[in-house]
Design a protein around this motif. Structure first.
Motif, mmCIF file in Angstrom:
data_model
loop_
_atom_site.group_PDB
_atom_site.id
_atom_site.type_symbol
_atom_site.label_atom_id
_atom_site.label_comp_id
_atom_site.label_asym_id
_atom_site.label_seq_id
_atom_site.Cartn_x
_atom_site.Cartn_y
_atom_site.Cartn_z
ATOM 1 N N ILE A 9 43.507 -73.377 15.278
ATOM 2 C CA ILE A 9 43.222 -74.554 14.461
ATOM 3 C C ILE A 9 43.391 -75.810 15.310
ATOM 4 O O ILE A 9 44.450 -76.026 15.905
ATOM 5 N N HIS A 10 42.351 -76.619 15.365
ATOM 6 C CA HIS A 10 42.417 -77.908 16.060
ATOM 7 C C HIS A 10 41.427 -78.847 15.396
ATOM 8 O O HIS A 10 40.268 -78.497 15.196
ATOM 9 N N PHE A 33 37.969 -69.895 15.178
ATOM 10 C CA PHE A 33 38.411 -71.264 15.471
ATOM 11 C C PHE A 33 38.070 -72.146 14.277
ATOM 12 O O PHE A 33 36.915 -72.230 13.869
ATOM 13 N N ALA A 34 39.077 -72.799 13.691
ATOM 14 C CA ALA A 34 38.871 -73.715 12.571
ATOM 15 C C ALA A 34 39.004 -75.152 13.067
ATOM 16 O O ALA A 34 39.972 -75.491 13.759
ATOM 17 N N HIS A 97 47.307 -76.756 16.520
ATOM 18 C CA HIS A 97 47.738 -78.064 17.011
ATOM 19 C C HIS A 97 48.356 -78.812 15.833
ATOM 20 O O HIS A 97 47.702 -79.043 14.818
ATOM 21 N N SER A 98 49.620 -79.186 16.004
ATOM 22 C CA SER A 98 50.386 -79.712 14.866
ATOM 23 C C SER A 98 50.354 -81.231 14.764
ATOM 24 O O SER A 98 51.200 -81.825 14.091
ATOM 25 N N GLY A 99 49.401 -81.878 15.399
ATOM 26 C CA GLY A 99 49.381 -83.332 15.382
ATOM 27 C C GLY A 99 48.779 -83.969 14.153
ATOM 28 O O GLY A 99 49.045 -85.140 13.875
ATOM 29 N N TRP A 100 47.955 -83.219 13.401
ATOM 30 C CA TRP A 100 47.229 -83.851 12.297
ATOM 31 C C TRP A 100 47.513 -83.218 10.938
ATOM 32 O O TRP A 100 47.011 -83.699 9.922
ATOM 33 N N GLY A 101 48.261 -82.148 10.899
ATOM 34 C CA GLY A 101 48.645 -81.569 9.621
ATOM 35 C C GLY A 101 47.841 -80.372 9.172
ATOM 36 O O GLY A 101 48.084 -79.842 8.085
ATOM 37 N N ALA A 102 46.893 -79.918 9.980
ATOM 38 C CA ALA A 102 46.044 -78.815 9.540
ATOM 39 C C ALA A 102 46.827 -77.543 9.270
ATOM 40 O O ALA A 102 46.446 -76.728 8.424
ATOM 41 N N ARG A 114 51.829 -64.423 12.232
ATOM 42 C CA ARG A 114 52.782 -65.178 13.031
ATOM 43 C C ARG A 114 52.181 -66.539 13.326
ATOM 44 O O ARG A 114 50.983 -66.655 13.633
ATOM 45 N N LEU A 115 52.978 -67.584 13.211
ATOM 46 C CA LEU A 115 52.492 -68.956 13.364
ATOM 47 C C LEU A 115 53.070 -69.566 14.632
ATOM 48 O O LEU A 115 54.287 -69.649 14.804
ATOM 49 N N VAL A 116 52.185 -70.009 15.532
ATOM 50 C CA VAL A 116 52.578 -70.667 16.778
ATOM 51 C C VAL A 116 52.060 -72.094 16.738
ATOM 52 O O VAL A 116 50.849 -72.319 16.606
ATOM 53 N N SER A 117 52.957 -73.052 16.825
ATOM 54 C CA SER A 117 52.583 -74.470 16.780
ATOM 55 C C SER A 117 52.513 -75.046 18.183
ATOM 56 O O SER A 117 53.285 -74.665 19.069
#
Length: 401
Positions: A9-10, A33-34, A97-102, A114-117
């Motif tokens: 996710i990006h 890829f989202a 990518h945890s910069g925008w909240g997705a 499993r979640l990798v930030s």
């Protein structure tokens, strides 16, 4: 052997994950890829999109506006993810990518994954960047008594994402150091990687840069996403009269958009390029603005460069500096902590971000006959070659399972 399914996710495709997605797909992973910005052509794996249904409300409390924006992005992704789940899709691992909240609600949609930030920056008050800028731009620090609370609130959605993650990635030690100790101790630090085979010394395909640079010119290059104080653009421009006045053969080529990407409101309200061009006596025939460049064009620019200048306040380090190192250019770099993590005086000429110091450094670099360029390339080949970094990322993702 079962194929590992990964959902990446990006917001801005492909961001930091383009090479990794191709690498995983080539190694048998099932990649989805989202993103909010769909690619023009198919990259070789599935891409899906998400779009927030509205912008944040202007009536929302200023402290809460970043959180509302992140919630809207997270909700948009959740709707796309629900559609994927309805069709039977179940990822084994999610990289976000945890910069925008997705990724705020990724775990709610796919609880068994499993979640990798991927975390780039933690906002402090004052942040290392703002504290640095305030020395030269006093209006940056005069933001009122609630500035610290605004900055703290900007971390809310990132903290929520990291709290639900099984692993957290960060690209550099300097960036990791900005996080509070309770988060920093769990960060896995590793760069995205530089393609040293692509960014290598070579002959420029267009040595005259569209006919605007003489074949015998001494070319000083500067590349930036935005023309702004965070990347030393105003000071670089003020250094140009001294640089150009020292040798008629010197031409300056500046790549990037005329925009402000980073910084508080007083910085964002100004057109730094227009101010420079209106106040400085510069020969337009010797100062070329190329606009934003594609990656092939940027490599061509580096290969024509006699000295490449990269300046930054203590903030997120640009890939462009490492790519210039990989291309074995003579370098003038800002003497700031993120730069020093990768380059010291043995690899580049370091300078303070002041016009006179920049000018002196550039003129010194133009006559530098040392082996700094090759040593800079060797450093990148040793520390962050793309193949090693991709293998490390794949290993990290596999361990999370």
């Amino acid at each position: 052997m079962c194929t590992t399914r990964i959902l990446i996710i990006h917001d801005h495709f492909p961001g930091q994950f383009g090479a990794l997605a191709l690498h995983l797909a080539a190694n048998g992973w099932d990649v989805t890829f989202a993103t909010r910005t769909m690619p023009v052509t198919g990259p070789g794996y599935r891409v899906v999109s998400f779009t927030p249904h509205r912008d944040p409300s202007s009536t929302t409390h200023p402290y809460a506006q970043p959180m509302e924006r992140a919630v809207l992005v997270g909700q948009a992704f959740a709707r796309t993810a629900l559609a994927l789940r309805k069709d039977g899709y179940r990822p084994d691992v999610i990289l976000c990518h945890s910069g925008w909240g997705a990724g705020l609600f990724a775990r709610d949609i796919f609880p068994k994954a499993r979640l990798v930030s991927y975390a780039e920056w933690w906002y402090n008050s004052p942040g290392t960047d703002i504290a640095f800028l305030a020395k030269s731009y006093p209006d940056v620090s005069d933001q009122g008594p609630d500035a610290g609370m605004v900055e703290r609130a900007r971390n809310a959605h990132l903290a929520l994402e990291l709290a639900s993650a099984d692993a957290c990635l960060c690209p550099t030690q300097f960036q990791a150091a900005q996080f509070p100790p309770s988060i920093r101790r769990d960060l896995i630090v590793g760069h995205d990687g530089i393609d040293t085979g692509f960014f290598s010394p070579g002959v420029a395909k267009d040595p005259m840069l569209g006919g605007r640079v003489p074949d015998d010119a001494r070319v000083v290059t500067f590349a930036t996403r935005g023309m702004e104080p965070h990347r030393g653009f105003p000071e670089f421009m003020k250094a140009l009269p001294a640089i150009l006045g020292a040798d008629r053969r010197i031409h300056v080529v500046i790549a990037g958009r005329n925009q402000v990407v980073y910084g508080p409101r007083p910085i964002r309200l100004r057109d730094w390029k227009a101010e420079a061009l209106s106040t400085l006596d510069l020969d337009p025939a010797r100062v070329l603005f190329t606009g934003a460049l594609q990656v092939n064009e940027y490599r061509n620019l580096l290969r024509r460069s006699d000295v490449h200048v990269y300046l930054t306040v203590p903030f997120v380090l640009s890939w462009s500096m490492l790519e210039a190192m990989s291309a074995a250019r003579r370098l003038v770099l800002s003497d700031t902590e993120p730069v020093r993590e990768f380059a010291g005086t043995d690899l580049a000429i370091l300078t303070t971000i002041s016009p006179s110091s920049i000018a002196d450094a550039v003129l010194t670099a133009l006559d530098d006959v040392s082996d700094r360029p090759q040593r800079a390339r060797n450093c990148i080949k040793d520390k962050v070659p793309l193949c090693d970094c991709l293998s490390f990322r794949q290993e990290t993702l596999s361990r999370s399972l």
